[in-house]
Design a protein around this motif. Structure first.
Motif, PDB file in Angstrom:
ATOM      1  N   UNK A 160      12.639  57.291  69.279  1.00  0.00           N
ATOM      2  CA  UNK A 160      11.795  58.479  69.280  1.00  0.00           C
ATOM      3  C   UNK A 160      12.453  59.531  70.159  1.00  0.00           C
ATOM      4  N   UNK A 161      12.614  60.741  69.616  1.00  0.00           N
ATOM      5  CA  UNK A 161      13.293  61.792  70.372  1.00  0.00           C
ATOM      6  C   UNK A 161      12.945  63.153  69.795  1.00  0.00           C
ATOM      7  N   UNK A 162      13.274  64.194  70.534  1.00  0.00           N
ATOM      8  CA  UNK A 162      13.119  65.547  70.046  1.00  0.00           C
ATOM      9  C   UNK A 162      14.207  65.834  69.001  1.00  0.00           C
ATOM     10  N   UNK A 163      13.995  66.825  68.138  1.00  0.00           N
ATOM     11  CA  UNK A 163      14.988  67.138  67.093  1.00  0.00           C
ATOM     12  C   UNK A 163      16.393  67.388  67.627  1.00  0.00           C
ATOM     13  N   UNK A 164      16.526  67.949  68.833  1.00  0.00           N
ATOM     14  CA  UNK A 164      17.847  68.226  69.391  1.00  0.00           C
ATOM     15  C   UNK A 164      18.645  66.947  69.624  1.00  0.00           C
ATOM     16  N   UNK A 165      17.967  65.813  69.758  1.00  0.00           N
ATOM     17  CA  UNK A 165      18.632  64.538  70.022  1.00  0.00           C
ATOM     18  C   UNK A 165      18.640  63.619  68.802  1.00  0.00           C
ATOM     19  N   UNK A 166      18.435  64.197  67.629  1.00  0.00           N
ATOM     20  CA  UNK A 166      18.347  63.387  66.408  1.00  0.00           C
ATOM     21  C   UNK A 166      19.586  62.523  66.192  1.00  0.00           C
ATOM     22  N   UNK A 167      20.781  63.111  66.286  1.00  0.00           N
ATOM     23  CA  UNK A 167      22.019  62.368  66.028  1.00  0.00           C
ATOM     24  C   UNK A 167      22.183  61.227  67.021  1.00  0.00           C
ATOM     25  N   UNK A 168      21.957  61.487  68.291  1.00  0.00           N
ATOM     26  CA  UNK A 168      22.075  60.438  69.309  1.00  0.00           C
ATOM     27  C   UNK A 168      21.052  59.336  69.056  1.00  0.00           C
ATOM     28  N   UNK A 169      19.832  59.737  68.700  1.00  0.00           N
ATOM     29  CA  UNK A 169      18.784  58.757  68.403  1.00  0.00           C
ATOM     30  C   UNK A 169      19.200  57.852  67.244  1.00  0.00           C
ATOM     31  N   UNK A 170      19.753  58.433  66.209  1.00  0.00           N
ATOM     32  CA  UNK A 170      20.196  57.643  65.053  1.00  0.00           C
ATOM     33  C   UNK A 170      21.336  56.709  65.423  1.00  0.00           C
ATOM     34  N   UNK A 171      22.265  57.190  66.237  1.00  0.00           N
ATOM     35  CA  UNK A 171      23.394  56.355  66.653  1.00  0.00           C
ATOM     36  C   UNK A 171      22.917  55.162  67.476  1.00  0.00           C
ATOM     37  N   UNK A 172      21.974  55.397  68.378  1.00  0.00           N
ATOM     38  CA  UNK A 172      21.434  54.305  69.197  1.00  0.00           C
ATOM     39  C   UNK A 172      20.716  53.274  68.334  1.00  0.00           C
ATOM     40  N   UNK A 173      19.898  53.745  67.417  1.00  0.00           N
ATOM     41  CA  UNK A 173      19.156  52.836  66.544  1.00  0.00           C
ATOM     42  C   UNK A 173      20.101  52.007  65.676  1.00  0.00           C
ATOM     43  N   UNK A 174      21.152  52.634  65.173  1.00  0.00           N
ATOM     44  CA  UNK A 174      22.076  51.949  64.272  1.00  0.00           C
ATOM     45  C   UNK A 174      22.753  50.761  64.942  1.00  0.00           C
ATOM     46  N   UNK A 175      23.218  50.952  66.181  1.00  0.00           N
ATOM     47  CA  UNK A 175      23.931  49.848  66.831  1.00  0.00           C
ATOM     48  C   UNK A 175      22.977  48.716  67.203  1.00  0.00           C
TER      49      UNK A 175
END
Length: 245
Positions: A160-175
């Motif tokens: 869960x994150x703000x839109x500005x951190x979308x890419x980082x959030x996706x990268x964390x979830x993926x690993x």
């Protein structure tokens, strides 16, 4: 001898003298190939002994604010606290599991030379107010939680994150999903805070991200977490290291 985990090519004090040496090498190769003297040996020696060191000094004096942030650090915190167990499944408490995960991530970050702030050491897990205060000034702040549902089959990873951190959030979830052999929830692992059933969360509103490390209510996902959380923590720390570097 232990090498520093960084890329030396990011520094102008490395780039400029290497560039000067490269051009001098090109000149020497050209004069050898063309049999035409462009510079003599004495001039080449003067360049090597004065100009190249001068380029090193000059490169060192040029400000590179993005490389010299003395306050650079990563905040990693555990959800809930020592007095708030969070979700519970038998003997397993969310607060205790995510504290172990926080400690594992902190271990890998410190091993890589990354400055960190945490909401406790060992089994200590401070409250949300303490965690929020640690966000200020950090390059990135991540808190770890686990989901729970009445449907025991529910599973998956989300951040869960703000839109500005979308890419980082996706990268964390993926690993995390890869390490736990789980699936991604939301938008490829990202949940916009405005779309979260939890509503507005203080940690996220202050600039942090919350990684949900699976469902504690799912026996399979809980078992996998206990078996592989060190592996997932290592991969999460790699993402954070890349982000701050």
């Amino acid at each position: 001898m232990k090498l520093i985990n960084e890329n030396p090519w990011q520094y102008l004090s490395v780039k400029l003298p290497m560039l000067g040496a490269f051009f001098m090498l090109i000149v020497l190769i050209l004069q050898w190939a063309l049999d035409y003297k462009i510079i003599d040996g004495d001039t080449a020696a003067i360049i090597a002994s004065t100009v190249i060191p001068a380029l090193t000094w000059f490169g060192r004096k040029i400000a590179q604010p993005n490389l010299h942030n003395v306050n650079q650090f990563v905040t990693v915190t555990a959800g809930h606290s020592n007095v708030d167990p969070g979700a519970v499944n038998g003997k397993f408490k969310e607060a205790e599991l995510v504290t172990k995960f926080r400690n594992a991530v902190a271990h890998y970050l410190k091993e890589a030379g990354i400055a960190i702030k945490t909401d406790g050491v060992g089994s200590d897990n401070q409250n949300l107010n303490t965690a929020i205060k640690l966000i200020k000034g950090s390059d990135v702040a991540v808190e770890f939680h686990m989901n729970a549902a009445t449907n025991k089959a529910a599973y998956g990873i989300e951040t869960i994150a703000l839109p500005k951190d979308k890419k980082l959030a996706q990268d964390l979830s993926k690993v995390v999903a890869k390490a736990f052999n789980s699936k991604l929830r939301g938008d490829n692992g990202w949940i916009d805070q405005s779309q979260s059933a939890r509503g507005k969360l203080g940690f996220i509103s202050n600039g942090g991200l919350i990684v949900e490390l699976g469902f504690i209510s799912n026996e399979t996902e809980l078992k996998t977490f206990n078996e592989k959380y060190w592996l997932a923590a290592r991969d999460v720390s790699d993402i954070l290291i890349s982000y701050v570097k």
